[in-house]
Design an enzyme around this catalytic site. Structure first.
Site, PDB file in Angstrom:
ATOM      1  N   GLY A 202       0.793  -1.233   0.000  1.00  0.00           N
ATOM      2  CA  GLY A 202       0.000   0.000   0.000  1.00  0.00           C
ATOM      3  C   GLY A 202       0.815   1.268   0.000  1.00  0.00           C
ATOM      4  N   LEU A 228      -4.325  -5.880  -4.527  1.00  0.00           N
ATOM      5  CA  LEU A 228      -3.296  -4.828  -4.465  1.00  0.00           C
ATOM      6  C   LEU A 228      -1.922  -5.348  -3.999  1.00  0.00           C
ATOM      7  CD1 LEU A 228      -2.732  -1.759  -4.768  1.00  0.00           C
ATOM      8  CD2 LEU A 228      -3.192  -1.562  -2.322  1.00  0.00           C
ATOM      9  N   ASP A 229      -0.897  -5.127  -4.841  1.00  0.00           N
ATOM     10  CA  ASP A 229       0.501  -5.485  -4.524  1.00  0.00           C
ATOM     11  C   ASP A 229       0.669  -6.972  -4.204  1.00  0.00           C
ATOM     12  OD1 ASP A 229       1.126  -2.817  -4.852  1.00  0.00           O
ATOM     13  OD2 ASP A 229       0.952  -2.343  -2.731  1.00  0.00           O
ATOM     14  N   ALA A 230      -0.226  -7.791  -4.727  1.00  0.00           N
ATOM     15  CA  ALA A 230      -0.155  -9.224  -4.415  1.00  0.00           C
ATOM     16  C   ALA A 230       0.019 -10.104  -5.651  1.00  0.00           C
ATOM     17  CB  ALA A 230      -1.400  -9.647  -3.635  1.00  0.00           C
TER      18      ALA A 230
END
Lengths: 286, 286, 286, 286
Positions: A202, A228-230
Site C-alpha cells: 500500500g 493490491l501489490d499481491a
C-alpha cells in the site's frame, strides 16, 4: 548484430518425453539452440521450458513453425507460444510526476538495450512531457480526478488499445489500476512497488519502513492483479539503510533500487523469460 | 529422503542434434528428468549439459547406463560421465591452524547438508586434532618443514591415495601445493583464496587490500593449478569494508566470506555442477 | 527545504584534546551539530573529523567562522576547511560517446538529488550534444586526435578554468588525463573505472574479466592520479555474472554498476564526505 | 592484544553542549578516544553517543569514571552507562535441535572472535549436548511440554538468574518466550527470525516465502518483546532465491543468512553498539 531467434515458450503437465519430442522436432528442422532452460515444479507436477533458437538455422517462418508445432503442443497439453525476436513488443509506459524509472527505461531503450518499441507514455500530469518528447515518444496526459476516475481509465484503455500495446509498465504510476483492466491485460501490466513485498503493502512504504526500523529497504517488480501489490513477483532487490537514514533518505536511496528492479523485470518480460503459473513466476534469467 | 538420481554430465563440440539424441536416449528408457541445464559457448563453439535423472524411473544400473550411452558419446565426441548420486564422493580436507573453514565444512557434512564422505583431515599442525576427532574423522598431522618439503608432500600424496579421495579441499591450508600434485589431481584440488582474484594474488591479501584502500574484500574458490592462484574460478563473493576496518578487521570479516564461498564451491563440485573448459568453469548452480 | 549547514572538515595528527577544542568552539557559538563523524587511523596516528552544523544556530557567516577557527586549526596542525552548504560546487562532466553515466548524473542533478551546479560537459565527440542541451548545460566538443593530444588538453584546461570548476567528473571519458592536469586538479578529478580495481587495470576490463572467468564484475570510483587507475578509491561495487554472460553482456550489466558507483562517489565528494590521506580515503558516508 | 577500553554509551534529549561537556570531561582526564559515534534523531529530538576510550590513557577505574561522570549525566538527563571492555558479558544460548546458529556462535567464541563468556546452553532436547560439551560449556536440558509450559520457563528463569546472564540468545529456539520473561529481560533477549521481517511473521516463514514466490529470502536479528517478531530490529540480511528453490532449499540457504545475521547482531550487542529507542535501534557498527 543480435541474431534473429525464435523463442519457444512452453508450460504443461510434467511427464516423460516432452524434451525428447521438442528436441527431435527442432533437430528435424536443423534448429540450432542458442539458449535452453527447463524447470520442473515437482510439487505441482508442472513443466516449464524456454528455447531460443537461431532462426537462420531453421529456415522456416515463425508461422510455419507455429503450424508444425501444434500437434506436439496438443499431445502434451501445452500452454505455449513461439515468437520471432525481431517482432519487437509494443510497450506503453505510465507515470505520474516522478521521473527516475521513466528516464531509466527510456534511456535504456534509446541506447538499444531494451528490445521493444515504446509506443507512448500515459501520465496523469503534464510534468514529464518535455523529457518524454525529447525521446520522440507520444505523450498522453490523462488526468485522473479523485471524485470520478472511471472516465479517465476508459480513456487510458482506449489509448492502450489504439497503440496495440503488448505490455503496460507502471513506472511509479500513482493510481490503482481498476480491476477490469487488471483482468483485461492479465500478465501484461508490470508494476514497480517501492518495498520488498510482502512487507509494506500500500501507500508510503518507505515511511512504514522507517517506522519499523528495518535495516534493508527494497523494491518489487510484479504483474498487477486485482489484489493490491499481491500479483506474481518477477524481480526484487534491496539496499542497506542505517539509523541515520530518515524516511526521505530512504525515498532517495530506494529510487536506485526501483529503477534497477523495474528495468530488469521488464527486460525479462520482453525477452519472454517470465512464465506465470498460479500466483508465482518461473524466471529463466540469462 | 533425497531421491537417488543419475547425473549425466557432458561437454563436447557444439552441433545440431545433441539434445535430441540425449533426450531420446532418456525417453526410450523412461527417464524422468529432475533437473536439466545447457550452455553453449558461442565463441568456443562448445556445448555443456548436465542432467539429473530420477534413477527409479530408469530402472537400470549406472553401469548399464554407461555402456548403453557410450555410442552416443562417441558419435558426438563427448567428454562425459554419469554418476549415481548415492555413490558419495570421498573428500580429504587440508588445513593449518585456522579452523573457520574446516569447522564450517565439517558441520555442514555432519548435519547432512553435504553429500560426501569426509575420509580424513591432513594438517601440518596438531592444533585442530581435537575438533576433527569430535566428528570421528581421522586426523593426519604431516608437518611441512621449510627447508625440505618434498618428503612431506610424498606422505600427503600417499595419504590421499590410501583414502582414495575424489576431492581434496584446501581449507586455508597455508602451503603451496607442488606442481606434480596439481597435475596428478587436476580439477580435484579445491582451494579458497582470501581475496577477490585476480586482485591480491599470493601472501597476505587482506594486508594488500588495506594498503590499496579497497571498499570491498572478497574470497575466491578455485581449482588449484601449477600457476599460483590462477586456476579456474568456481565461486566468488565480497563483503563491504570501510576506512574504520584495519587489516585485522578484514581478516575477521573475510572469514565469513571465505567459509561461505568455499562451502558453496565445494557443494557445486560434489553435485557435479562444475564443468571445466580451458581455464574457465561452467557452473550449473541450482 | 534542506537546512543550510556549515561543513567543517578536519584532518590532523592524532592527540588528546582535538574533539574537546572543536566541540567547545561550537558550543560557545551555540552550534547545533546535525551530523558528526570521527575516525582515528591508529597506525598512521592521524585523526579525521567532519561536522555538519546547523548554520542558523551559529548566527555567524562562514567567513567569520573561518577566521575564528584559525587559531584552533593552527594549534592542532590541521588540514581543514569549512564550507557553506549553499555554496554549490561547480562541476564539469567529461564524456565520449557512452551516455549511461552522463544521463544518470544529469538526471539526478535535474531532479535536485545532487547539490551542485553542472557548468558544462566536455566531450571528444558530438554524439551527446542534444541530450546535454536538453538539460540546458553548455556542451563543449573538444576532439582529441591520436597523433597530437596536447593542444586538445590545453583547450580542456582552459575550459575547466573558465568555468571555475571545483570538480571534474570523467563519466566514461575514454582518454587518459595528462599528468600535469592530474597534478593541477589533484583530488578534484573523479573517474569511474569499469572494473573492481586493482583487478583489470587499463583497457577493456570486461574482456579481461571474461577471459579470467570471474564470477563477479565491478566498478571503481576513484580520484585520478598520474598513476593509471591507481588513485585513491572512493567507492566500489560489484554484480554477479555467470558462464552464460559473454563479454558484451558484462558490458551491459556493468553499466548499471558504473553509474551507481560513480553517482554515489560524486555525491560523497560533493557533500565533503571524502578525506584523502596518502593514497587512501576516509569516506564518512551517511 | 585487544586494548582495554571504557565504553561510554549515552542517549538523551538533544540540545547544544552535550558533546562539548563530554569531550571536555574526557580531555580533562587525558582520555584518548579510539572510536566515537554520534547520532541525532531530528524528528524525535533525541541524541545518541558511544565512545570507546583507551583505558590506560585515563588512568582511573571504571567505578571512578562512573562517579565523576554522574553530574554531567544528570545535567543532560542522560540514560547512560560506562563499561570496562574487560568485564566480559555473560551469555546464555538457547536452542532446540538445529545446530547451525549454535555451532557458529560457539566456534566464534572459541576462536576469540566474540568478547563474552558463554555460561551455558539451555535446550529443550538432548540432541546438542555432545557438541556443546566439547566446548566445555554447561548444557541444561529443560523440556517444554506442550500442555504445561510454565514450570519449564520457571526453571529456565532460575537457570538464567543462577548464571547471572547479561544476554540470552535464542539461537533457533523453537519456543515462544513468555511475556513476563520478555519484560524481565527487556533488551537482553536476542532472537533470530528466519525471514526478512516484517514479512512472514510466525511459523514456517520459508514455506510462506515459497508460497508467495519471493525472489529473496532473509533473516532478522531482533530483541524479543511480548509482541511476536515485532521487537526492535538489530540486523537483517537477505539471499537470492530462484524458482528452482523449493521450501526445503530455502531452509538450507537460509541457514547461512541466519547464522551470519545472528552473529553480527550479537557482536554489536556485546560491544555496546546497539542503543534502543522506542521500538527502533541505533546501531553504531564499526
Amino acid at each position: 548484430m543480435r541474431k534473429k531467434t525464435f523463442r519457444l515458450v512452453i508450460s504443461c503437465p510434467d511427464r516423460v518425453g516432452i524434451v525428447a519430442a521438442v528436441s527431435q522436432f527442432l533437430n528435424e528442422r536443423q534448429g540450432s539452440i542458442i539458449e535452453a532452460s527447463h524447470h520442473t515444479d515437482i510439487e505441482q507436477k508442472w513443466f516449464f521450458m524456454r528455447h531460443d533458437i537461431d532462426a537462420e538455422s531453421l529456415n522456416i517462418t515463425v508461422e510455419t513453425f507455429r503450424e508444425e508445432f501444434a500437434s506436439i503442443a496438443e499431445e502434451f497439453n501445452m500452454r505455449w507460444y513461439v515468437k520471432d525476436s525481431e517482432d519487437r513488443p509494443k510497450v506503453i509506459l505510465m507515470a505520474t510526476k516522478e521521473s527516475h524509472c521513466l528516464n531509466d527505461i527510456m534511456h535504456r531503450w534509446h541506447t538499444g538495450e531494451l528490445n521493444c518499441e515504446i509506443v507512448g507514455v500515459i501520465a496523469n500530469h503534464e510534468a514529464l512531457r518535455s523529457m518524454v518528447e525529447w525521446y520522440k515518444i507520444p505523450y498522453h496526459c490523462i488526468p485522473v480526478p479523485k471524485e470520478n476516475k472511471m472516465p479517465a481509465f476508459q480513456k487510458i484503455e482506449a489509448c492502450i488499445d489504439d497503440a496495440q500495446a503488448d505490455a503496460i509498465v507502471l513506472a511509479r504510476y500513482m493510481q490503482i489500476f481498476p480491476e477490469y483492466l487488471c483482468e483485461k491485460y492479465r500478465h501484461r501490466v508490470i508494476n514497480i512497488h517501492h518495498s520488498f513485498l510482502p512487507s509494506f503493502i500500500g501507500a508510503k512504504p518507505y515511511h512504514q519502513a522507517a517506522v519499523r526500523g528495518v535495516k534493508l529497504i527494497g523494491a518489487t517488480c510484479h504483474y498487477v492483479t486485482a489484489d493490491l501489490d499481491a500479483g506474481p513477483i518477477i524481480e526484487q532487490d534491496v539496499i542497506r539503510v542505517r539509523h541515520s537514514h530518515a524516511a526521505e533518505d530512504m525515498v532517495r536511496l530506494g529510487k536506485d533500487i526501483e529503477k534497477l528492479v523495474l528495468s530488469r523485470g521488464l527486460r525479462y518480460h520482453l525477452e519472454d523469460r517470465v512464465l506465470v503459473h498460479g500466483n508465482k513466476t518461473v524466471v529463466f534469467a540469462e
